[in-house]
Enzyme design. Sequence first.
Site, PDB file in Angstrom:
ATOM      1  N   ARG A   1       0.815  -1.215   0.000  1.00 42.44           N
ATOM      2  CA  ARG A   1       0.000   0.000   0.000  1.00 42.44           C
ATOM      3  C   ARG A   1       0.850   1.268   0.000  1.00 42.44           C
ATOM      4  O   ARG A   1       0.355   2.352  -0.338  1.00 42.44           O
ATOM      5  CB  ARG A   1      -1.010  -0.022   1.154  1.00 42.44           C
ATOM      6  CG  ARG A   1      -2.153  -1.006   0.881  1.00 42.44           C
ATOM      7  CD  ARG A   1      -3.235  -0.911   1.945  1.00 42.44           C
ATOM      8  NE  ARG A   1      -2.720  -1.305   3.238  1.00 42.44           N
ATOM      9  CZ  ARG A   1      -2.853  -2.512   3.783  1.00 42.44           C
ATOM     10  NH1 ARG A   1      -3.537  -3.449   3.148  1.00 42.44           N
ATOM     11  NH2 ARG A   1      -2.349  -2.776   4.954  1.00 42.44           N
TER      12      ARG A   1
ATOM     13  N   GLU B   1       4.388  -9.043  16.237  1.00 45.61           N
ATOM     14  CA  GLU B   1       3.828  -9.389  17.553  1.00 45.61           C
ATOM     15  C   GLU B   1       4.378 -10.744  18.004  1.00 45.61           C
ATOM     16  O   GLU B   1       4.845 -10.905  19.134  1.00 45.61           O
ATOM     17  CB  GLU B   1       2.300  -9.416  17.454  1.00 45.61           C
ATOM     18  CG  GLU B   1       1.614  -9.268  18.788  1.00 45.61           C
ATOM     19  CD  GLU B   1       0.096  -9.380  18.647  1.00 45.61           C
ATOM     20  OE1 GLU B   1      -0.567  -9.471  19.689  1.00 45.61           O
ATOM     21  OE2 GLU B   1      -0.412  -9.405  17.502  1.00 45.61           O
TER      22      GLU B   1
END
Lengths: 172, 172
Positions: free
Chosen positions: A60, A97
């Site tokens: 993006r 994460e």
Amino acid sequence: MDKKLAKMIRDVPDFPKEGIVFKDITTLLKEANGLRSSVDLLNEYFKDLKIDLIAGIESRGFIFGTPLAYNLGVGFIPIRKPGKLPAETFSQEYALEYGTDRIEMHKDAVREGQSVLIVDDLLATGGTAEAAAKLIENCGGKVAGFGFIIELTFLNGINKLKGYNVKSLIKY
Amino acid sequence: MDKKLAKMIRDVPDFPKEGIVFKDITTLLKEANGLRSSVDLLNEYFKDLKIDLIAGIESRGFIFGTPLAYNLGVGFIPIRKPGKLPAETFSQEYALEYGTDRIEMHKDAVREGQSVLIVDDLLATGGTAEAAAKLIENCGGKVAGFGFIIELTFLNGINKLKGYNVKSLIKY
């Protein structure tokens, strides 16, 4: 914070996994004035900084990075996921994460002393953005700043980008 | 065939696998006039066609599609690999050399009657391009044409796009 742009972003609950509300920029992009204003606002902010190149982070970051490069009259460098770039690359690891991931840039993408603006749609934890800066600095380039459409301020990604010029158009 | 642009493309042998010579557009992109001329030439060709939207195919179609959308003053739709788009999608299968793959588009990306120009960096076998056209037509949209930077003419992808307005800047 640009409220007109913020209204064009769609919340998609439980994407990519349960409990996460995804900020969907495709509803902004399909409006001519959404795409145009996003690019114009970043252009206005960065146009006096003597930038040589825009680096966009897959995928993006490509969407907003190339019209900005076009408008600033500079070239564009894609920073990609591993294995996508055909020639010799530098690779940089960053923390997720759980676990780690990598991004890559062509070794000859940036020349010594060139000033590079890094563009992505979203500043979340800042891991990818920080890794992109390292790739550019390892080539001898200078990071002119970071341009984001959205910043998720509660994730404090900005702390990883201390000392850099960071512009986010929409903050949550 | 634009010879100035063609000179900016780099041949990378044996990528993504042995025996294939990859046409690398990153050397064109990092030159300000490479990006600019590519976009300007497509813009010049398509500007009178009353286009409502540009659709770019992930991910190098994003690179050329968004600056073209910016310049034509229209919105942009990303056509993506499976699982990347957050909201409800239509999915379209296409054939690979061995097996099949899919691309997806948001169901609400195109409204009935809208005229959509499809952009990608490369026309090879034409499978992805044809699938992108089906996605748009299934939504009730009209395909205004296809804009490519490179066409590998020996793969005859153009045969899959019969009846469409196709513009490729560089042909091999």
